[in-house]
Write a protein that holds these residues in place. Structure first.
Motif, PDB file in Angstrom:
ATOM      1  N   ASP A  49      48.881  -1.362  18.428  1.00 41.84           N
ATOM      2  CA  ASP A  49      49.306  -0.491  19.518  1.00 41.84           C
ATOM      3  C   ASP A  49      49.578  -1.331  20.763  1.00 41.84           C
ATOM      4  O   ASP A  49      48.705  -2.051  21.242  1.00 41.84           O
ATOM      5  CB  ASP A  49      48.224   0.545  19.840  1.00 41.84           C
ATOM      6  N   SER A  50      50.768  -1.220  21.276  1.00 47.49           N
ATOM      7  CA  SER A  50      51.108  -1.944  22.504  1.00 47.49           C
ATOM      8  C   SER A  50      52.275  -1.235  23.177  1.00 47.49           C
ATOM      9  O   SER A  50      52.995  -0.452  22.549  1.00 47.49           O
ATOM     10  CB  SER A  50      51.478  -3.407  22.198  1.00 47.49           C
ATOM     11  N   VAL A  51      52.431  -1.499  24.469  1.00 43.40           N
ATOM     12  CA  VAL A  51      53.529  -0.922  25.234  1.00 43.40           C
ATOM     13  C   VAL A  51      54.273  -2.071  25.905  1.00 43.40           C
ATOM     14  O   VAL A  51      53.680  -2.868  26.644  1.00 43.40           O
ATOM     15  CB  VAL A  51      53.012   0.069  26.297  1.00 43.40           C
ATOM     16  N   ARG A  52      55.542  -2.141  25.640  1.00 42.83           N
ATOM     17  CA  ARG A  52      56.346  -3.202  26.243  1.00 42.83           C
ATOM     18  C   ARG A  52      56.453  -2.988  27.748  1.00 42.83           C
ATOM     19  O   ARG A  52      56.329  -1.856  28.249  1.00 42.83           O
ATOM     20  CB  ARG A  52      57.737  -3.222  25.623  1.00 42.83           C
ATOM     21  N   ALA A  53      56.714  -4.050  28.446  1.00 44.83           N
ATOM     22  CA  ALA A  53      56.768  -4.000  29.906  1.00 44.83           C
ATOM     23  C   ALA A  53      57.839  -3.040  30.389  1.00 44.83           C
ATOM     24  O   ALA A  53      57.633  -2.294  31.363  1.00 44.83           O
ATOM     25  CB  ALA A  53      57.026  -5.401  30.468  1.00 44.83           C
ATOM     26  N   GLU A  54      58.999  -3.005  29.731  1.00 37.88           N
ATOM     27  CA  GLU A  54      60.091  -2.160  30.197  1.00 37.88           C
ATOM     28  C   GLU A  54      59.766  -0.672  30.034  1.00 37.88           C
ATOM     29  O   GLU A  54      60.308   0.181  30.740  1.00 37.88           O
ATOM     30  CB  GLU A  54      61.408  -2.482  29.469  1.00 37.88           C
ATOM     31  N   VAL A  55      58.855  -0.363  29.090  1.00 40.49           N
ATOM     32  CA  VAL A  55      58.388   1.024  28.940  1.00 40.49           C
ATOM     33  C   VAL A  55      57.180   1.259  29.831  1.00 40.49           C
ATOM     34  O   VAL A  55      57.037   2.310  30.459  1.00 40.49           O
ATOM     35  CB  VAL A  55      58.033   1.333  27.464  1.00 40.49           C
ATOM     36  N   GLY A  56      56.302   0.266  29.890  1.00 42.57           N
ATOM     37  CA  GLY A  56      55.061   0.407  30.637  1.00 42.57           C
ATOM     38  C   GLY A  56      55.265   0.613  32.127  1.00 42.57           C
ATOM     39  O   GLY A  56      54.514   1.365  32.769  1.00 42.57           O
ATOM     40  N   LYS A  57      56.322  -0.015  32.696  1.00 42.28           N
ATOM     41  CA  LYS A  57      56.515   0.090  34.151  1.00 42.28           C
ATOM     42  C   LYS A  57      56.811   1.528  34.582  1.00 42.28           C
ATOM     43  O   LYS A  57      56.090   2.078  35.426  1.00 42.28           O
ATOM     44  CB  LYS A  57      57.638  -0.850  34.590  1.00 42.28           C
ATOM     45  N   LYS A 103      61.820   2.521  20.949  1.00 42.63           N
ATOM     46  CA  LYS A 103      60.405   2.720  21.290  1.00 42.63           C
ATOM     47  C   LYS A 103      59.558   2.837  20.024  1.00 42.63           C
ATOM     48  O   LYS A 103      59.976   3.416  19.019  1.00 42.63           O
ATOM     49  CB  LYS A 103      60.225   3.982  22.146  1.00 42.63           C
ATOM     50  N   THR A 104      58.384   2.282  20.107  1.00 42.15           N
ATOM     51  CA  THR A 104      57.440   2.396  18.990  1.00 42.15           C
ATOM     52  C   THR A 104      56.783   3.775  19.028  1.00 42.15           C
ATOM     53  O   THR A 104      56.781   4.453  20.068  1.00 42.15           O
ATOM     54  CB  THR A 104      56.334   1.329  19.096  1.00 42.15           C
ATOM     55  N   GLU A 140      54.371   3.972  21.906  1.00 37.63           N
ATOM     56  CA  GLU A 140      55.013   4.119  23.217  1.00 37.63           C
ATOM     57  C   GLU A 140      55.431   5.572  23.448  1.00 37.63           C
ATOM     58  O   GLU A 140      55.220   6.134  24.543  1.00 37.63           O
ATOM     59  CB  GLU A 140      56.220   3.180  23.308  1.00 37.63           C
TER      60      GLU A 140
END
Length: 395
Positions: free
Chosen positions: A23-31, A61-62, A65
């Motif tokens: 489980d992780s959130v990329r920076a472009e989604v996280g911001k 997106k995963t 996300e």
């Protein structure tokens, strides 16, 4: 009749912590996601929803996300009043399989409330039942009843109200009574009305209850004065004609002391003794006084004659009159003697009067015992039961 109220609480959602290494959130989604959460936390829910649309536009997106986005959207949409968007987001989150055991009931409860507000009764019922499987709470059980009721499924609502022998609130009893009226369940309605009158004594409940008992098949007109007696103790006698009629019935029953008390109460409340009928009121009072005086002169001889003739009905009436006249011990003894003779024409009526006499003499335990012996289908047993309600739950 009042309906049961319900207010659904919406869970305050934030970003879910990482449950798995993948489980992780990329920076472009996280911001935009974190910015949306901050906006929602500060009450700027519409702005939060707009910021989430930036995250929506990011491709690839995963599942995690998307789940995080929908969690924040669910909270912001619900808080902003966008019920449709909130429902979609909540359903996504619930169906994701990622909610903890502690969180799941809160989400299903919230969804049930949203569908209820949307008046989508079938889906509201579906989610309420799903919530009850997670956690059977009084609030959701109440919402299920309410939903059945407003959707017109009265049989299901009544079944839920009567299930499990639960003690019902006044609002729930009102709802059950209303359902029974709609279903023309007269016996059920009266039984529920008795619970309302006993547990939540109000003049409106007692007025309905006493009006219905006199309308039941087989009700004996001999008990009309007894109905008036219950009306008086429940504050239902307010008009001059009512005081006059009750007093006249008491005189006809050979109880001038009771008749005089009724008239005196009418005068005290300013209902009698005024207006064009004031002379009639005074004549009735004078008659009660005279009859009481005459009875006092002949009382001893009359009692002896009744005892000699073993006139149980006459002794019961005389005993009641003595209790009304302040001679409680003497009158109660006479009434008990009459009952024990076993020759009363209307034994249950006499037992009812014995219970009322005990109640008027301040002997509650004796009154309750006497009332429990009253049987029959002429209305006496109903009135005895209503006296028990009064004694246990006075207005």
């Amino acid at each position: 009749m009042a309906a049961i109220g319900f207010t659904a609480a919406t869970p305050i959602l934030g970003l879910s912590p990482l449950a798995h290494a993948a489980d992780s959130v990329r920076a472009e989604v996280g911001k935009p996601l974190q910015e949306a959460q901050k906006l929602a936390s500060s009450g700027k829910n519409k702005e939060a929803l707009a910021k989430l649309r930036e995250a929506d536009n990011i491709g690839g997106k995963t599942p995690f996300e998307t789940y995080q986005i929908e969690r924040v959207r669910a909270s912001a949409a619900a808080a902003s009043g966008d019920n449709d968007a909130a429902i979609k987001a909540f359903e996504f989150v619930v169906n994701s399989g990622r909610l903890s055991a502690a969180e799941a009931p809160k989400f299903t409860q919230a969804l049930a409330g949203m569908y209820y507000r949307a008046k989508d009764w079938p889906k509201a019922i579906t989610w309420i039942n799903r919530s009850l499987k997670d956690s059977d709470t009084p609030q959701m059980r109440e919402l299920l009843i309410q939903t059945y009721y407003v959707s017109g499924n009265y049989a299901a609502a009544a079944k839920e109200l009567q299930a499990g022998g639960r003690g019902l609130s006044e609002g729930q009893l009102q709802m059950l009574a209303n359902i029974q009226l709609k279903q023309n369940d007269k016996a059920g309605y009266v039984a529920t009305l008795e619970k309302l009158a006993g547990g939540y004594p109000k003049t409106s409940y007692w007025a309905d209850l006493l009006n219905r008992v006199t309308g039941k098949p087989g009700f004996s007109e001999r008990l009309s004065l007894d109905v008036w007696r219950l009306k008086m103790v429940n504050g239902l006698i307010t008009k001059p004609g009512e005081y006059m009629e009750m007093s006249q019935l008491a005189l006809q029953a050979g109880n001038p002391a009771e008749a005089l008390k009724i008239v005196d109460q009418g005068y005290k409340k300013g209902v009698l003794g005024t207006g064009g009928d004031a002379p009639r009121h005074q004549r009735l009072k004078d008659l009660a006084v005279k009859t009481q005086a005459d009875n006092a002169k002949s009382g001893g001889a009359a009692e002896a004659e009744l005892l000699k003739n073993k006139d149980a009905d006459g002794l019961a009436a005389m005993g009641y009159a003595q209790v009304s006249n302040g001679e409680a011990e003497k009158g109660l003894a006479l009434m008990n003697t009459a009952v024990k003779m076993g020759t009363l024409k209307h034994a249950d009526e006499a037992k009812l009067h014995l219970g009322i006499a005990y109640a008027n003499a301040g002997k509650k335990a004796n009154a309750l015992s006497a009332f429990k012996t009253v049987q029959g289908n002429d209305g006496a047993a109903d009135l005895a039961r209503y006296w028990v309600l009064n004694l246990n739950h006075p207005m």
